[in-house]
Design an enzyme around this catalytic site. Structure first.
Site, PDB file in Angstrom:
ATOM      1  N   GLU A 260     -14.263  11.692   5.061  1.00 28.25           N
ATOM      2  CA  GLU A 260     -12.874  11.900   5.484  1.00 28.25           C
ATOM      3  C   GLU A 260     -12.181  12.801   4.479  1.00 28.25           C
ATOM      4  O   GLU A 260     -12.535  12.800   3.302  1.00 28.25           O
ATOM      5  CB  GLU A 260     -12.123  10.551   5.508  1.00 28.25           C
ATOM      6  CG  GLU A 260     -12.391   9.751   6.753  1.00 28.25           C
ATOM      7  CD  GLU A 260     -11.704   8.391   6.762  1.00 28.25           C
ATOM      8  OE1 GLU A 260     -11.922   7.637   7.703  1.00 28.25           O
ATOM      9  OE2 GLU A 260     -10.966   8.103   5.809  1.00 28.25           O
ATOM     10  N   LYS A 262      -9.671  13.806   1.777  1.00 26.50           N
ATOM     11  CA  LYS A 262      -8.926  13.016   0.785  1.00 26.50           C
ATOM     12  C   LYS A 262      -7.570  13.682   0.618  1.00 26.50           C
ATOM     13  O   LYS A 262      -7.464  14.783   0.091  1.00 26.50           O
ATOM     14  CB  LYS A 262      -9.671  12.984  -0.549  1.00 26.50           C
ATOM     15  CG  LYS A 262      -8.984  12.133  -1.602  1.00 26.50           C
ATOM     16  CD  LYS A 262      -9.785  12.123  -2.893  1.00 26.50           C
ATOM     17  CE  LYS A 262      -9.326  11.058  -3.866  1.00 26.50           C
ATOM     18  NZ  LYS A 262      -7.910  11.070  -4.153  1.00 26.50           N
ATOM     19  N   ARG A 267      -0.671   5.945  -1.851  1.00 21.67           N
ATOM     20  CA  ARG A 267      -1.179   4.903  -0.969  1.00 21.67           C
ATOM     21  C   ARG A 267      -0.035   4.089  -0.394  1.00 21.67           C
ATOM     22  O   ARG A 267       0.892   3.705  -1.121  1.00 21.67           O
ATOM     23  CB  ARG A 267      -2.097   4.001  -1.802  1.00 21.67           C
ATOM     24  CG  ARG A 267      -2.928   3.043  -1.002  1.00 21.67           C
ATOM     25  CD  ARG A 267      -4.279   3.613  -0.756  1.00 21.67           C
ATOM     26  NE  ARG A 267      -5.205   2.704  -0.135  1.00 21.67           N
ATOM     27  CZ  ARG A 267      -6.379   2.376  -0.658  1.00 21.67           C
ATOM     28  NH1 ARG A 267      -6.730   2.837  -1.837  1.00 21.67           N
ATOM     29  NH2 ARG A 267      -7.193   1.583  -0.006  1.00 21.67           N
ATOM     30  N   ARG A 283       0.424   0.702  -3.707  1.00 25.66           N
ATOM     31  CA  ARG A 283      -0.828   0.186  -4.239  1.00 25.66           C
ATOM     32  C   ARG A 283      -0.592  -0.870  -5.314  1.00 25.66           C
ATOM     33  O   ARG A 283      -1.421  -1.731  -5.547  1.00 25.66           O
ATOM     34  CB  ARG A 283      -1.535   1.421  -4.792  1.00 25.66           C
ATOM     35  CG  ARG A 283      -2.711   1.253  -5.589  1.00 25.66           C
ATOM     36  CD  ARG A 283      -3.143   2.673  -5.913  1.00 25.66           C
ATOM     37  NE  ARG A 283      -4.277   2.628  -6.792  1.00 25.66           N
ATOM     38  CZ  ARG A 283      -5.153   3.612  -6.910  1.00 25.66           C
ATOM     39  NH1 ARG A 283      -4.998   4.714  -6.232  1.00 25.66           N
ATOM     40  NH2 ARG A 283      -6.159   3.509  -7.715  1.00 25.66           N
ATOM     41  N   GLU A 313      -2.258   6.952   3.556  1.00 22.34           N
ATOM     42  CA  GLU A 313      -1.783   7.824   2.490  1.00 22.34           C
ATOM     43  C   GLU A 313      -0.528   8.527   3.022  1.00 22.34           C
ATOM     44  O   GLU A 313      -0.544   9.041   4.146  1.00 22.34           O
ATOM     45  CB  GLU A 313      -2.886   8.848   2.168  1.00 22.34           C
ATOM     46  CG  GLU A 313      -2.625   9.689   0.953  1.00 22.34           C
ATOM     47  CD  GLU A 313      -3.015   9.007  -0.368  1.00 22.34           C
ATOM     48  OE1 GLU A 313      -3.349   7.800  -0.371  1.00 22.34           O
ATOM     49  OE2 GLU A 313      -2.965   9.699  -1.386  1.00 22.34           O
ATOM     50  N   PHE A 354      -5.974   5.587   7.419  1.00 20.69           N
ATOM     51  CA  PHE A 354      -7.432   5.644   7.339  1.00 20.69           C
ATOM     52  C   PHE A 354      -8.126   4.287   7.462  1.00 20.69           C
ATOM     53  O   PHE A 354      -9.350   4.218   7.496  1.00 20.69           O
ATOM     54  CB  PHE A 354      -7.899   6.370   6.077  1.00 20.69           C
ATOM     55  CG  PHE A 354      -7.301   5.839   4.795  1.00 20.69           C
ATOM     56  CD1 PHE A 354      -7.764   4.671   4.229  1.00 20.69           C
ATOM     57  CD2 PHE A 354      -6.273   6.528   4.169  1.00 20.69           C
ATOM     58  CE1 PHE A 354      -7.223   4.184   3.061  1.00 20.69           C
ATOM     59  CE2 PHE A 354      -5.725   6.043   2.985  1.00 20.69           C
ATOM     60  CZ  PHE A 354      -6.198   4.875   2.429  1.00 20.69           C
ATOM     61  N   ARG A 430     -13.495  -2.149  -6.546  1.00 20.15           N
ATOM     62  CA  ARG A 430     -14.112  -0.834  -6.602  1.00 20.15           C
ATOM     63  C   ARG A 430     -15.580  -1.084  -6.311  1.00 20.15           C
ATOM     64  O   ARG A 430     -16.338  -1.468  -7.196  1.00 20.15           O
ATOM     65  CB  ARG A 430     -13.974  -0.223  -7.999  1.00 20.15           C
ATOM     66  CG  ARG A 430     -12.614   0.335  -8.266  1.00 20.15           C
ATOM     67  CD  ARG A 430     -12.589   1.146  -9.538  1.00 20.15           C
ATOM     68  NE  ARG A 430     -11.220   1.390  -9.954  1.00 20.15           N
ATOM     69  CZ  ARG A 430     -10.463   2.386  -9.487  1.00 20.15           C
ATOM     70  NH1 ARG A 430     -10.950   3.246  -8.626  1.00 20.15           N
ATOM     71  NH2 ARG A 430      -9.224   2.529  -9.908  1.00 20.15           N
ATOM     72  N   LYS A 436     -15.026   8.663  -3.773  1.00 17.86           N
ATOM     73  CA  LYS A 436     -14.208   9.877  -3.681  1.00 17.86           C
ATOM     74  C   LYS A 436     -14.973  11.022  -4.297  1.00 17.86           C
ATOM     75  O   LYS A 436     -15.707  10.852  -5.268  1.00 17.86           O
ATOM     76  CB  LYS A 436     -12.879   9.661  -4.399  1.00 17.86           C
ATOM     77  CG  LYS A 436     -13.046   9.229  -5.840  1.00 17.86           C
ATOM     78  CD  LYS A 436     -11.735   8.895  -6.488  1.00 17.86           C
ATOM     79  CE  LYS A 436     -11.998   8.288  -7.855  1.00 17.86           C
ATOM     80  NZ  LYS A 436     -10.873   7.734  -8.523  1.00 17.86           N
TER      81      LYS A 436
END
Ligand code: AMP
Length: 576
Positions: A260, A262, A267, A283, A313, A354, A430, A436
């Site tokens: 996708e 970025k 966020r 976030r 985003e 997203f 994570r 990313k």
């Protein structure tokens, strides 16, 4: 529970710096708390009266605490301030002055934890005329029935400065050990502890509320696993890891993977409750609904669902040129408390969705990403510059992924996100599910054309450098910024200020105060974060946060960055 029982725990925690010991102290306390009805006492261990997702604040100043102490102890405000100056911690001051009072009075009633929580909870609700007096009343009421130790912790709690060192991780471990009977990890119980920790953590990531997590943990691990999401409360968003290359992305996200664009904004977690109430969180779990009224309208008009939690985003754009703006430009909207309507007009945002984690009463957290992504596309009616879904490519071909990446870069995006087709949504983690991939760091090779002598330990050393690129039209070097970071103080630690200074010395052509001009000879690689238009430098541009990375003795002057290179990169940033 008596407040004094809790204060004993605070005291023990303050005295013991070891994390393991702190976990043990907390765990013993939580074992007692298991039998209490009110599990919110756990907030007090965190130095609060509300769960972590709440933004409520006591709003109490040092001054108000001093006033309340004055009222409760009879000691003058002046004397309290004097003591405070000497001791530094208003909590300790409270202890001192209330100790004196303690000797003179016999306590008639004891302070309970419920009473403390009750009064603390009322504080943020007070508004309007007389707020300060009413706050003072609530605090004084607590202090007048407090012992010296209790006063110390009431004051510290009010000032959000508990100083007991019980961070979130320690509380999590204490919940695990008090509810699942494990404290010290060894080979035999390693797996069991891991599972219990994960269950507590994941329940917390969904709720951001340790009292609720503890309640579930008391009932059993199954209840932790059953923790439900609820729209209206923020959850921790899933975080991304870095992929070194597209091939690396495939390796870690699986082949076939989802790629996708970025987008470079910030966020936004958007939630809608059954009642229709929409809330927006950052976030960091801060609520920003008020700051983004246009987003509330976009989701109302374009998301076909009764209730949801979507992850997105928000990217700012110039309403006239429709050009996307760099993050810095819209970041001011996040904190904005006034003039909001004007900001909406001047710096509107487009929401690019997203992910979806909750829809019409059902959690989608354990559904594969591919399914969530499809659902998203079904319920969102795209409208350019209002709301859209992230541009996506599902492929197993590195070639195709590369083309997609180039497209993203051409359109001024930051890079690509690479996602695993079958992965669940893991709040707060994570994990390898989402990666990313961004182009390599921004760097230019530039020549040093000026410098300035430092002061202090850098006295006599040229330690701040003027950097220039080459203007092919004017056929001369033109300045693009100044850098004084990236170098070491000592020569044996790597490229140092001293070394650059020594190399520049023979080329000094002009001195003025602490500043010198030097012949363009020394080339360095400079890493920077951004480029701005700037009237200060002849080039017309300024590098933001430039840092000297390497000395480029190998680099001929003709190969350094030209003004055109700078302009090209500036355009890239401008498009974001
Ligand atoms: P970073 O902030 O560099 O760790 O990159 C991850 C961030 O990229 C996320 O937190 C999002 O704010 C942002 N982002 C932009 N586009 C997407 C996308 N399509 N999917 C997921 N995150 C995205």
């Amino acid at each position: 529970m008596q407040y004094s029982t809790l204060c004993e725990v605070y005291e023990e925690l303050e005295k013991n710096p070891s994390r393991l010991k702190k976990t043990e102290i907390l765990s013993n306390f939580l074992k007692k708390l298991k039998h209490e009805k009110n599990k919110e006492i756990i907030y007090l261990l965190q130095g609060k009266a509300f769960p972590d997702y709440s933004e409520k604040e006591f709003g109490i100043s040092d001054k108000l605490c001093i006033k309340a102490l004055e009222k409760a102890s009879g000691i003058s405000g002046k004397e309290i301030v004097n003591k405070w100056r000497k001791i530094g911690d208003l909590g300790k001051v409270s202890f001192e002055i209330m100790s004196k009072k303690e000797q003179n009075t016999l306590f008639s009633h004891k302070l309970t934890v419920d009473k403390v929580l009750d009064n603390l909870k009322k504080l943020p609700e007070l508004t309007g005329i007389g707020t300060v007096d009413r706050k003072l009343g609530l605090i004084s009421e607590l202090l007048t029935s407090a012992t010296a130790i209790e006063a110390k912790y009431i004051i510290r709690t009010l000032l959000s400065d508990l100083r007991i060192g019980a961070a979130s991780g320690t509380i999590r471990d204490a919940i695990v050990s008090s509810c699942f009977g494990v404290l010290k990890e060894d080979e035999s119980n390693k797996e069991e502890i891991k599972q219990a920790k994960e269950a507590v953590e994941s329940s917390y990531d969904k709720t951001n509320d340790y009292s609720m997590v503890f309640e579930k943990a008391c009932l059993g691990i199954k209840y932790l696993h059953d923790t439900k999401l609820s729209p209206g409360k923020p959850i921790k968003v899933m975080l991304a890891l870095k992929a070194e290359s597209l091939a690396d992305g495939f390796e870690r996200a699986g082949k076939t993977a989802v790629f996708e664009f970025k987008y470079d904004g910030f966020r936004m977690l958007i939630t809608k409750e059954d009642s229709g109430k929409t809330k927006i969180f950052t976030r960091r779990l801060d609520e920003v609904t008020r700051q983004f009224p246009e987003v509330v309208d976009y989701v109302k008009d374009n998301v076909k669902a009764k209730s949801f939690i979507i992850d997105s985003e928000a990217v700012g754009y110039d309403p006239k040129t429709k050009k996307y703006q760099p993050f810095q430009a819209i970041s001011q909207r996040i904190k904005r408390k006034y003039d909001i309507d004007r900001m909406v007009k001047e710096l509107p945002v487009e929401v690019i969705v997203f992910d979806i984690i909750y829809l019409d009463g059902e959690s989608l957290i354990n559904e594969p990403f591919e399914k969530r992504s499809k659902i998203l596309r079904k319920i969102i009616k795209e409208k350019p510059f209002h709301i859209k879904v992230a541009e996506q490519l599902i492929t197993d071909s590195v070639e195709k992924a590369k083309e997609f990446y180039e497209k993203a870069m051409k359109e001024g995006e930051e890079g690509l996100m690479i996602k695993n087709l079958n992965s669940i949504y893991k709040p707060g983690a994570r994990v390898g599910y989402m990666l990313k991939y961004k182009p390599q760091i921004n760097e230019f090779d530039l020549v040093i054309t000026g410098a300035e002598y430092g002061t202090g330990k850098r006295g006599g050393i040229l330690s701040s450098y003027t950097l220039s690129c080459y203007d092919e039209k004017k056929e001369k070097f033109v300045e693009v910024g100044k850098a004084s970071t990236g170098l070491k103080e000592k020569e044996d630690e790597g490229l140092s200020f001293q070394e650059i200074s020594d190399r520049l010395n023979p080329y000094i052509i002009e001195e003025k105060g602490r500043e010198v001009k030097v012949k363009p000879k020394i080339v360095v690689t400079v890493i920077y974060q951004n480029i701005q238009v700037s009237p200060t430098y002849e080039s017309g541009f300024a590098l933001r946060f430039p840092r000297i990375d390497r000395l480029r003795l190998d680099k001929p002057l003709k190969d350094i960055a030209t003004l055109d290179d700078i302009k090209r990169d500036y355009k890239k940033f401008e498009l974001h």
